[in-house]
Design an enzyme around this catalytic site. Sequence first.
Site, PDB file in Angstrom:
ATOM      1  N   SER A  90       0.874  -1.181   0.000  1.00 20.07           N
ATOM      2  CA  SER A  90       0.000   0.000   0.000  1.00 20.07           C
ATOM      3  C   SER A  90       0.906   1.224   0.000  1.00 20.07           C
ATOM      4  O   SER A  90       2.088   1.117   0.371  1.00 20.07           O
ATOM      5  CB  SER A  90      -0.854  -0.001   1.271  1.00 20.07           C
ATOM      6  OG  SER A  90      -1.515   1.234   1.460  1.00 20.07           O
ATOM      7  N   TYR A  93      -2.190  -1.116  10.399  1.00 22.85           N
ATOM      8  CA  TYR A  93      -2.188  -1.403   8.959  1.00 22.85           C
ATOM      9  C   TYR A  93      -0.878  -0.926   8.321  1.00 22.85           C
ATOM     10  O   TYR A  93      -0.235  -1.672   7.577  1.00 22.85           O
ATOM     11  CB  TYR A  93      -3.382  -0.692   8.316  1.00 22.85           C
ATOM     12  CG  TYR A  93      -3.538  -0.915   6.837  1.00 22.85           C
ATOM     13  CD1 TYR A  93      -3.984  -2.136   6.335  1.00 22.85           C
ATOM     14  CD2 TYR A  93      -3.265   0.104   5.926  1.00 22.85           C
ATOM     15  CE1 TYR A  93      -4.141  -2.330   4.975  1.00 22.85           C
ATOM     16  CE2 TYR A  93      -3.428  -0.087   4.557  1.00 22.85           C
ATOM     17  CZ  TYR A  93      -3.869  -1.306   4.085  1.00 22.85           C
ATOM     18  OH  TYR A  93      -4.030  -1.505   2.738  1.00 22.85           O
TER      19      TYR A  93
HETATM   20  N1  LIG Z   1      -8.598  -0.498  -1.550  1.00 23.95           N
HETATM   21  C1  LIG Z   1      -7.586   0.285  -1.186  1.00 23.95           C
HETATM   22  O1  LIG Z   1      -7.752   1.512  -1.053  1.00 23.95           O
HETATM   23  C2  LIG Z   1      -6.224  -0.313  -0.972  1.00 23.95           C
HETATM   24  C3  LIG Z   1      -5.122   0.557  -0.993  1.00 23.95           C
HETATM   25  C4  LIG Z   1      -3.847   0.025  -0.798  1.00 23.95           C
HETATM   26  C5  LIG Z   1      -3.682  -1.344  -0.628  1.00 23.95           C
HETATM   27  N2  LIG Z   1      -4.772  -2.172  -0.600  1.00 23.95           N
HETATM   28  C6  LIG Z   1      -4.529  -3.607  -0.435  1.00 23.95           C
HETATM   29  O2  LIG Z   1      -5.072  -4.310  -1.535  1.00 23.95           O
HETATM   30  C7  LIG Z   1      -5.272  -5.676  -1.178  1.00 23.95           C
HETATM   31  C8  LIG Z   1      -6.623  -6.130  -1.690  1.00 23.95           C
HETATM   32  O3  LIG Z   1      -7.627  -5.428  -0.975  1.00 23.95           O
HETATM   33  P1  LIG Z   1      -8.906  -4.764  -1.680  1.00 23.95           P
HETATM   34  O4  LIG Z   1      -8.743  -3.306  -1.533  1.00 23.95           O
HETATM   35  O5  LIG Z   1      -9.140  -5.359  -3.006  1.00 23.95           O
HETATM   36  O6  LIG Z   1     -10.033  -5.183  -0.601  1.00 23.95           O
HETATM   37  P2  LIG Z   1     -11.202  -6.262  -0.659  1.00 23.95           P
HETATM   38  O7  LIG Z   1     -11.729  -6.368   0.732  1.00 23.95           O
HETATM   39  O8  LIG Z   1     -12.144  -5.908  -1.743  1.00 23.95           O
HETATM   40  O9  LIG Z   1     -10.420  -7.608  -1.036  1.00 23.95           O
HETATM   41  C9  LIG Z   1      -9.596  -8.275  -0.088  1.00 23.95           C
HETATM   42  C10 LIG Z   1      -9.913  -9.760  -0.135  1.00 23.95           C
HETATM   43  O10 LIG Z   1      -9.075 -10.442   0.816  1.00 23.95           O
HETATM   44  C11 LIG Z   1      -9.870 -11.479   1.398  1.00 23.95           C
HETATM   45  N3  LIG Z   1      -9.320 -11.920   2.681  1.00 23.95           N
HETATM   46  C12 LIG Z   1      -9.408 -11.299   3.894  1.00 23.95           C
HETATM   47  N4  LIG Z   1      -8.830 -12.061   4.829  1.00 23.95           N
HETATM   48  C13 LIG Z   1      -8.351 -13.169   4.202  1.00 23.95           C
HETATM   49  C14 LIG Z   1      -7.643 -14.304   4.652  1.00 23.95           C
HETATM   50  N5  LIG Z   1      -7.327 -14.474   5.948  1.00 23.95           N
HETATM   51  N6  LIG Z   1      -7.291 -15.239   3.733  1.00 23.95           N
HETATM   52  C15 LIG Z   1      -7.641 -15.101   2.428  1.00 23.95           C
HETATM   53  N7  LIG Z   1      -8.323 -14.048   1.952  1.00 23.95           N
HETATM   54  C16 LIG Z   1      -8.662 -13.087   2.834  1.00 23.95           C
HETATM   55  C17 LIG Z   1     -11.242 -10.842   1.553  1.00 23.95           C
HETATM   56  O11 LIG Z   1     -12.252 -11.833   1.742  1.00 23.95           O
HETATM   57  C18 LIG Z   1     -11.371 -10.075   0.254  1.00 23.95           C
HETATM   58  O12 LIG Z   1     -11.998 -10.864  -0.750  1.00 23.95           O
HETATM   59  C19 LIG Z   1      -5.110  -5.729   0.340  1.00 23.95           C
HETATM   60  O13 LIG Z   1      -3.844  -6.272   0.650  1.00 23.95           O
HETATM   61  C20 LIG Z   1      -5.185  -4.269   0.753  1.00 23.95           C
HETATM   62  O14 LIG Z   1      -4.511  -4.022   1.954  1.00 23.95           O
HETATM   63  C21 LIG Z   1      -6.031  -1.689  -0.784  1.00 23.95           C
END
Ligand SMILES: NC(=O)c1ccc[n+]([C@@H]2O[C@H](COP(=O)([O-])OP(=O)(O)OC[C@H]3O[C@@H](n4cnc5c(N)ncnc54)[C@H](O)[C@@H]3O)[C@@H](O)[C@H]2O)c1
Length: 295
Positions: free
Chosen positions: A151, A164
């Site tokens: 991130s 986080y």
């Molecule tokens: N959306 C943002 O603004 C943002 C910004 C920077 C980084 N991220 C990172 O992007 C990645 C994806 O997140 P996203 O934004 O698509 O969110 P999201 O919640 O849409 O997707 C995350 C997925 O991870 C799954 N998950 C959670 N715990 C789990 C576990 N123990 N084992 C397996 N799967 C698990 C959830 O069920 C979900 O489907 C994450 O690592 C998040 O930290 C997101």
Amino acid sequence: MAHSFDPSLALRPGGTAVITGAASGFGRELALLCAAEGMRLVLADVDEIGLARTAELTGLPPQAVCAQRCNVADAGEVDRLAALAAERFGAVHLLFNNAGVIAAGAVWKATPQDWQWVFGVNVMGVANGVRSFVPGMLAHGEPAWVVNTASVAGLVCPPELSVYAASKHAVVALSECLHHELAASGRPVGASVLCPAYVDTGIADAHRHRPPELAERNPEDPAILERTKKAMQAGRLSARDVAQRTLAGVREGRFYILPHRSAVSGVESRLQAVLAGGAPDNPLGGVGVAPQAQP
Ligand SMILES: NC(=O)c1ccc[n+]([C@@H]2O[C@H](COP(=O)([O-])OP(=O)(O)OC[C@H]3O[C@@H](n4cnc5c(N)ncnc54)[C@H](O)[C@@H]3O)[C@@H](O)[C@H]2O)c1
């Protein structure tokens, strides 16, 4: 970026991609794009309904896609995922260690369960993916690539997101070390670290899959994540945009993939403070997680 092999070959038709967190957000969009490239997919998540929906949306026949419930925080489950991928499709060419969760609130109010849950998924999830899959990727000898999702919060330190941010800094550190170790191996395997800013996905509702035994959360978490959600909804890039920029980054063999160019100034300012021995600027502009303050 100079590599001894062509990183774009990791994305080739007929190759295999493994994606964690594939039931939603970036993971789902990465799955759709890899399917469109003609790759075979191993999709993993704790959300089986979302996983089945992603598999359906790819339009791939059952012999080209495998959806498996897997808690990435559990080393044994990730080992079994790697065994399943090998059994179904043989060599793995692309690994997206993408599953992640978030917790918010002042660091002194973070519960032991916040730390255990967030570090279990965000840090150990990536470590487990690397441990279970990379030896096979090194051994098969074909071009392959690992993308770890960190991130912008892995490069700057936003207040109210300390647990986080600490977890994402760990993912950046682990990924940089992985990059050096892969380069030293002399094998055609590389790595990237993906560092997006706010994007409208399911992450602000991450607690939906929080295990009951780790349910005790920072009392400030719900209100801050509601504000975070608004900031994410106002984000200029979609999950699809981020997935596209990620695959473009892999093709180019980029290590740091920052889909939001606007995030660069915050990183620059932090590094200048490190070099000058000064205190860091607040990357959110001193107002906490507010919609107008997104990176
Ligand atoms: N959306 C943002 O603004 C943002 C910004 C920077 C980084 N991220 C990172 O992007 C990645 C994806 O997140 P996203 O934004 O698509 O969110 P999201 O919640 O849409 O997707 C995350 C997925 O991870 C799954 N998950 C959670 N715990 C789990 C576990 N123990 N084992 C397996 N799967 C698990 C959830 O069920 C979900 O489907 C994450 O690592 C998040 O930290 C997101």
